[in-house]
Design an enzyme around this catalytic site. Structure first.
Site, mmCIF file in Angstrom:
data_model
loop_
_atom_site.group_PDB
_atom_site.id
_atom_site.type_symbol
_atom_site.label_atom_id
_atom_site.label_comp_id
_atom_site.label_asym_id
_atom_site.label_seq_id
_atom_site.Cartn_x
_atom_site.Cartn_y
_atom_site.Cartn_z
ATOM 1 N N ASP A 213 -7.125 -3.957 4.764
ATOM 2 C CA ASP A 213 -8.823 -3.132 4.260
ATOM 3 C C ASP A 213 -8.168 -2.667 3.524
ATOM 4 O O ASP A 213 -7.615 -1.523 3.679
ATOM 5 C CB ASP A 213 -8.689 -2.047 6.129
ATOM 6 C CG ASP A 213 -10.045 -1.037 6.066
ATOM 7 O OD1 ASP A 213 -10.323 -0.724 4.700
ATOM 8 O OD2 ASP A 213 -10.261 -0.706 6.818
ATOM 9 N N ASP A 214 -8.651 -2.289 2.025
ATOM 10 C CA ASP A 214 -8.985 -1.747 0.675
ATOM 11 C C ASP A 214 -9.557 -0.670 0.772
ATOM 12 O O ASP A 214 -10.209 0.097 -0.382
ATOM 13 C CB ASP A 214 -8.434 -2.336 -0.793
ATOM 14 C CG ASP A 214 -8.586 -1.623 -1.751
ATOM 15 O OD1 ASP A 214 -7.078 -1.470 -1.393
ATOM 16 O OD2 ASP A 214 -8.549 -2.212 -2.683
ATOM 17 N N GLU A 215 -8.927 -0.099 2.180
ATOM 18 C CA GLU A 215 -8.968 2.060 1.711
ATOM 19 C C GLU A 215 -8.227 2.267 1.433
ATOM 20 O O GLU A 215 -7.097 2.486 1.622
ATOM 21 C CB GLU A 215 -10.293 2.310 2.787
ATOM 22 C CG GLU A 215 -11.415 1.280 2.857
ATOM 23 C CD GLU A 215 -12.045 1.619 4.548
ATOM 24 O OE1 GLU A 215 -13.371 2.466 4.481
ATOM 25 O OE2 GLU A 215 -11.699 1.044 4.842
ATOM 26 N N TYR A 216 -8.363 4.397 0.874
ATOM 27 C CA TYR A 216 -7.848 5.314 1.384
ATOM 28 C C TYR A 216 -6.337 4.891 0.258
ATOM 29 O O TYR A 216 -5.420 5.459 0.795
ATOM 30 C CB TYR A 216 -7.165 5.538 2.672
ATOM 31 C CG TYR A 216 -8.881 6.028 3.358
ATOM 32 C CD1 TYR A 216 -9.368 7.227 3.113
ATOM 33 C CD2 TYR A 216 -9.062 4.907 4.074
ATOM 34 C CE1 TYR A 216 -10.597 7.512 3.672
ATOM 35 C CE2 TYR A 216 -10.020 5.315 4.614
ATOM 36 C CZ TYR A 216 -10.673 6.575 4.615
ATOM 37 O OH TYR A 216 -12.106 6.692 5.425
#
Length: 305
Positions: free
Chosen positions: A164-167
């Site tokens: 999950d490539d967030e934040y």
């Protein structure tokens, strides 16, 4: 309106043969021997659990009234982090106290699900420190992080990794911006380390749009990819068969039951093999779950505390 990304406390139809494979239970590495679960026909259903607030065991509390199969096939621990060590200038895998508690108590939090035939994945998420899946500057660095991931899967008896490539906040702490090679090297190394485990893609962020480099396309190395926008329909932009994709995404308790049912019906009608849900909590959500299990499997969901 739809929820564009998850809310975080911190700050932040597979074919029947595939479904049958899912219900065979945990692998030998997990140390859990699964009793054969009733086989159900229809898409694979996925439940993300925010373990800062809720227990993984909630995923196993839902069965189908018709046939007794699991309402959910995959449970995702949300979430570990990719952190950055400013001293060594390297990325490392980090577990907050709640994730660590789940992993340390695998006998009560993970094995019961695997024994029911539910696969358990570890989601990995950015943590505002500049480290992400898309900015490793060498194949060696990407491979080193891949080893941390596969070592965690082996140590805790998990069934795979979810990206999950967030934040990440690329550039923080002097880190590099995303590049085209990083995620390709990372996923290639991870698949080599764990050829028989699940790798899934939460289809968001710079990594999700960088799936090929120097003639290598990693799309086929993923088992699943799903839409990250809750309450909507969006086919992930990755070259996978429909059986491995979830264009539908719902947030349990926030996406309306009518919408959840409509998205489930469309999943079946259009031949997709996965249905994604987020934020299963500890209350009786059988009415919300039934809204999509009726369409996916022709059955109400039963909650057993």
């Amino acid at each position: 309106m739809f929820t564009p990304v998850r809310r975080r406390v911190r700050t932040a139809a597979l074919a029947l043969s595939t479904v049958a494979a899912l219900v065979l239970g945990a692998t030998a590495e997990s140390g859990a021997s699964a009793a054969p679960a009733p086989v159900k026909e229809g898409p694979t259903s996925v439940a993300y659990v925010e373990v800062n607030n809720n227990s993984m065991v909630n995923v196993g509390k839902y069965t189908l009234a018709n046939g007794g199969g699991n309402a959910f096939d995959v449970a995702v621990i949300f979430a570990a982090n990719i952190n950055y060590d400013t001293g060594t200038k390297t990325a490392y895998l980090h577990f907050n106290e709640n994730v660590q508690r789940v992993l340390d108590n695998a006998a009560t939090q993970i094995r019961p699900l695997q024994q029911k035939g539910i696969k358990v994945l570890l989601s990995v998420l950015g943590n505002h420190q500049g480290a992400g899946f898309a900015n490793f500057t060498s194949q060696q660095a990407a491979s080193a992080f891949a080893k941390q991931l596969s070592d965690a899967v082996a140590k805790y008896g998990l069934d795979g990794i979810d990206f999950d490539d967030e934040y990440a906040e690329y550039g923080n702490n002097g880190t590099a911006q995303p590049n085209d090679s990083s995620f390709v090297h990372l996923v290639t190394a991870l698949r080599a380390n764990m050829p028989d485990k699940i790798i899934s893609l939460y289809n968001i962020g710079p990594a999700a749009s960088r799936l090929s480099y120097d003639g290598v396309d990693i799309s086929a190395k993923f088992d699943y990819a799903w839409n990250p926008y809750y309450g909507t329909w969006q086919v992930p932009g990755i070259a996978l068969p429909k059986a491995k994709l979830s264009p539908a995404a719902v947030e349990i308790g926030r996406t309306s039951r009518d919408t959840a049912g409509d998205l489930a019906r469309r999943t079946v009608d259009e031949g997709y093999g996965v249905y994604l849900t987020y934020n299963l909590d500890g209350s009786d959500r059988s009415a919300d779950v039934s809204a999509f299990t009726r369409e996916l499997y022709g059955s109400e969901a039963v909650y057993t505390p």
